[in-house]
Motif scaffolding. Structure first.
Motif, mmCIF file in Angstrom:
data_model
loop_
_atom_site.group_PDB
_atom_site.id
_atom_site.type_symbol
_atom_site.label_atom_id
_atom_site.label_comp_id
_atom_site.label_asym_id
_atom_site.label_seq_id
_atom_site.Cartn_x
_atom_site.Cartn_y
_atom_site.Cartn_z
ATOM 1 N N ALA A 103 -3.909 5.335 4.763
ATOM 2 C CA ALA A 103 -4.802 4.676 3.801
ATOM 3 C C ALA A 103 -5.258 3.322 4.335
ATOM 4 C CB ALA A 103 -4.097 4.512 2.463
ATOM 5 N N THR A 117 -11.455 8.641 1.950
ATOM 6 C CA THR A 117 -10.228 7.856 2.130
ATOM 7 C C THR A 117 -9.264 8.566 3.077
ATOM 8 O OG1 THR A 117 -8.982 8.925 0.334
ATOM 9 C CG2 THR A 117 -10.413 7.070 -0.276
ATOM 10 N N ALA A 148 5.092 8.707 1.552
ATOM 11 C CA ALA A 148 4.234 7.567 1.204
ATOM 12 C C ALA A 148 4.079 6.603 2.367
ATOM 13 C CB ALA A 148 4.797 6.834 -0.014
ATOM 14 N N THR A 190 -6.126 4.113 -1.570
ATOM 15 C CA THR A 190 -5.016 5.042 -1.784
ATOM 16 C C THR A 190 -5.404 6.240 -2.642
ATOM 17 O OG1 THR A 190 -4.225 3.726 -3.679
ATOM 18 C CG2 THR A 190 -3.265 3.234 -1.521
ATOM 19 N N GLY A 195 0.496 5.952 3.363
ATOM 20 C CA GLY A 195 0.108 4.545 3.191
ATOM 21 C C GLY A 195 -0.504 3.969 4.451
ATOM 22 N N VAL A 230 -6.955 -1.693 -2.840
ATOM 23 C CA VAL A 230 -5.787 -0.812 -2.776
ATOM 24 C C VAL A 230 -6.023 0.470 -3.558
ATOM 25 C CG1 VAL A 230 -3.356 -0.553 -3.378
ATOM 26 C CG2 VAL A 230 -4.153 -2.682 -2.358
ATOM 27 N N ASP A 231 -6.606 0.350 -4.748
ATOM 28 C CA ASP A 231 -6.812 1.540 -5.587
ATOM 29 C C ASP A 231 -7.730 2.546 -4.910
ATOM 30 O OD1 ASP A 231 -5.179 0.616 -7.592
ATOM 31 O OD2 ASP A 231 -6.800 -0.412 -8.649
ATOM 32 N N LYS A 233 1.293 6.830 -7.094
ATOM 33 C CA LYS A 233 0.319 7.876 -7.408
ATOM 34 C C LYS A 233 0.922 9.260 -7.204
ATOM 35 C CE LYS A 233 -3.902 5.246 -6.734
ATOM 36 N NZ LYS A 233 -5.230 5.146 -6.125
ATOM 37 N N VAL A 259 0.775 4.220 -2.956
ATOM 38 C CA VAL A 259 0.704 5.659 -2.691
ATOM 39 C C VAL A 259 1.862 6.380 -3.372
ATOM 40 C CG1 VAL A 259 0.907 7.422 -0.894
ATOM 41 C CG2 VAL A 259 -0.561 5.445 -0.523
ATOM 42 N N ILE A 264 0.841 -1.204 0.000
ATOM 43 C CA ILE A 264 0.000 0.000 0.000
ATOM 44 C C ILE A 264 0.876 1.253 0.000
ATOM 45 C CG2 ILE A 264 -0.373 0.369 2.497
ATOM 46 C CD1 ILE A 264 -3.438 0.555 1.690
ATOM 47 N N LYS A 265 2.044 1.192 0.641
ATOM 48 C CA LYS A 265 2.982 2.322 0.604
ATOM 49 C C LYS A 265 3.458 2.556 -0.825
ATOM 50 C CE LYS A 265 7.348 2.337 0.820
ATOM 51 N NZ LYS A 265 8.779 2.120 1.109
ATOM 52 N N PRO A 320 -5.982 9.199 2.484
ATOM 53 C CA PRO A 320 -5.209 10.224 1.782
ATOM 54 C C PRO A 320 -5.984 11.527 1.575
ATOM 55 C CG PRO A 320 -4.809 8.098 0.783
ATOM 56 C CD PRO A 320 -5.893 7.889 1.805
#
Length: 605
Positions: free
Chosen positions: A455, A483, A448, A477, A452, A473-474, A432, A429, A425-426, A485
């Motif tokens: 998130a 969310t 991140a 993040t 992350g 995950v999408d 992105k 992020v 997940i980090k 973030p």
């Protein structure tokens, strides 16, 4: 304008404590109902379900009409008349057939904001009677790495611990390690096969056992899966492991020495992984720590007739007349004399009662363990280990599932290690951020990690604990929508504005919050007033998702205000200072809330 009766509104019980805004509004309504001769219990006020029409509403005239044999609209009109000079309301209207619509006065609201800004804990009252609460929320098994199945217990438990402390309780977090069960016997027997020459397996050895472990953490993590697989195919191996487990529990010196090596390696690794989640425990005890209490407890159960034999096992009947389905007895000793999870959980209660004297217990575990905890709680009360009125609470959580709706697995079909999930997940992020960011790569990676974790935790905590949820995950993040973030981006946006203001020579400490200049500002201010009530209610109901919902609404309200209001370019210096103070308050509310949820915000994104 400032209010002379501001102290009355804030109803200070102690320094810097404030009355909830809903209570202040309700008190005004009670006075109005009572002034017309109606029972003040009809003066219940709620947030409006039609924010396009009003901010708060009272439907009490509808209920009062039956009691007083009057038309609801006549009662409502009478109450409204009593409120025409109230300094709390800007607008009060009676609407057919008898609703009372309320809008808060702008000056009252700005005064309330200034009270929050200067108050301890943003004006939230701490509990009058603090309690000692033990939260059992780790449940990791030693000799095994943390996997995704451990995420929810750690994240939910940590949030509850922080929330409980914030409202004023003494909260103790216990990891309660699984360190005394069959897995220990399996590991020892597999070790005997792999390394038969170790002194631990020499029955004639009489010296001190080595201080250094005969295996590394990596080796240990390979030993257990191999032993577990063997036990499913080799009945003789399983029987030996069960016998070894019993000998360990009865104090065998060689097996205890191996167990101590397993514990030292596992605890260090578990602490590292929990640190990566920003999760901490006050007590690092396990099932083994309950062992000294088990023998006396079992004897006491037998002596007092609490437990009886059934098919060779010792059980406690816990069924009750009100049970809608069969409740099996709680087994406290197997037919071979071995203890079970229920045995160690009961003995752990004895230890905790003697050491900490808690008023409440909260167990955070998979909801599929509900039967186990029901049996344990009933046994504890039946045996008098705790008083009948002691709060023993099981908070069962749902499953974290993949996009296929089934429990989350790796692509290979196995259970993913938690550290790999955090890394994934980090990285998502970071990818992105690199698409839309000019920051140096090393700085992006550092940010991140923070984003992350937010998130991951927000993605979990924003769901009601008892429900299953899809780990996406999408979506988790994304920097838009409900969310982690998005919440962090809102905080970073506020930090950026405050930094620019200071860089341009502004004084961050000057000014006071003035009346709102537009609807979006008033909405933000109204959202901020809900802080104390939200945190109190979220802890009372053991519902971290309510804090997530609250900060999402605050973030949306702030971003609407930001887009509709010229803040730094405001020419009126007093007004600009007012905006800055409101931003500082918003930032403090959001940062306090995410800290309660167990994550933090970077300085930039």
């Amino acid at each position: 304008m400032a209010r002379e009766n501001d102290a009355d509104w804030h109803a200070k019980k102690g320094e810097n404590q404030m009355k909830k805004i809903l209570d202040i509004i309700t008190d005004e309504m009670k006075k109005a109902f009572a002034a017309n001769g109606y029972d003040e219990n009809f003066a219940k006020v709620t947030l409006s379900n039609r924010p396009d029409l009003c901010e708060y509403q009272c439907n009490g005239a509808m209920a009062a009409a039956k009691t007083y044999k009057k038309k609801p609209i006549d009662i409502a009109n009478g109450v409204v008349e009593q409120l025409k000079d109230s300094e709390v309301f800007e607008e009060v209207n009676a609407v057919m057939p008898g609703f009372i619509n309320l809008k808060v006065d702008a000056s009252f609201l700005s005064d309330y904001m200034n009270g929050m800004k200067d108050a301890k804990k943003l004006g939230m009252d701490e509990v009058e009677n603090p309690e000692t609460i033990i939260i059992d929320y780790g449940g990791a098994n030693v000799a095994k790495p943390l996997h995704v199945g451990h995420l929810r217990s750690a994240v939910i438990g940590e949030a509850l611990k922080r929330m409980g402390r914030f409202v004023g309780h003494k909260v103790i977090g216990d990891v309660h390690l699984g360190d005394w069960g069959l897995q220990m016997g399996l590991i020892i027997e597999q070790l005997r096969l792999d390394k038969p020459d170790l002194v631990y397996f020499d029955s004639s050895f009489e010296g001190e056992y080595p201080a250094e472990s005969p295996f590394t953490l990596d080796e240990l993590e390979q030993i257990y899966p191999k032993a577990s697989a063997r036990s499913k195919e080799d009945e003789e191996f399983l029987a030996k492991a069960q016998d070894t487990t019993l000998k360990l529990q009865n104090g065998d010196k060689a097996y205890t020495a191996i167990w101590k090596h397993i514990m030292a390696l596992s605890k260090a690794d578990l602490k590292k992984n929990y640190d990566n989640l920003d999760v901490s425990f006050d007590i690092w005890k396990g099932e083994s720590d309950a062992q000294p209490f088990i023998g006396p407890m079992i004897k006491d159960f037998e002596d007092r007739g609490i437990a009886h034999e059934s098919n060779g096992a010792l059980v406690v009947d816990v069924s009750e007349e009100t049970d809608k389905k069969e409740m099996p007895p709680c087994i406290v000793r197997k037919s071979d004399g071995a203890a079970l999870y229920a045995t160690s959980d009961l003995a752990t209660i004895i230890d905790r009662e003697q050491t900490y004297h808690p008023e409440e217990y909260i167990y955070v575990a998979d909801k599929r363990q509900e039967l186990h905890f029901t049996q344990v709680f009933r046994t504890a009360k039946k045996a008098g280990l705790v008083s009948e009125d002691k709060s023993l609470r099981f908070l069962g959580f749902g499953t974290m599932n993949g996009k296929d709706g089934k429990p989350f697995k790796t692509r290979a079909g196995g259970v993913m290690r938690l550290e790999y999930l955090i890394e994934d997940i980090k990285n998502a992020v970071a990818d992105k951020m690199k698409e839309n960011n000019s920051l140096p790569e090393n700085e992006i990676n550092g940010i991140a990690e923070i984003v992350g974790l937010a998130a991951l935790k927000y993605g979990d905590l924003s769901n009601q604990a008892t429900r299953d949820y899809i780990f996406d995950v999408d979506r988790f993040t994304s920097f838009e929508g409900n969310t982690g973030p998005y919440i962090l981006y809102t905080i970073v946006r506020i930090k950026s504005i405050l930094n620019r203001f200071a860089e341009e020579g502004g004084n961050l400490e000057a000014g006071t919050i003035l009346d709102p200049v537009n609807d979006s500002q008033k909405n933000l201010m109204l959202q901020l007033t809900g802080f104390g009530a939200t945190v109190e209610n979220a802890f009372e109901e053991k519902a971290p998702h309510k804090i997530c919902a609250y900060i999402y609404e605050v973030s949306n309200a702030f971003n609407s205000f930001y887009h509709e209001t010229k803040i730094l370019s405001e020419e009126n210096e007093a007004q600009k200072a007012s905006f800055i103070q409101l931003l500082k308050l918003t930032k403090k509310v959001l940062e306090t809330c995410i800290d309660l949820l167990g994550f933090s915000a970077p300085d930039r994104m």
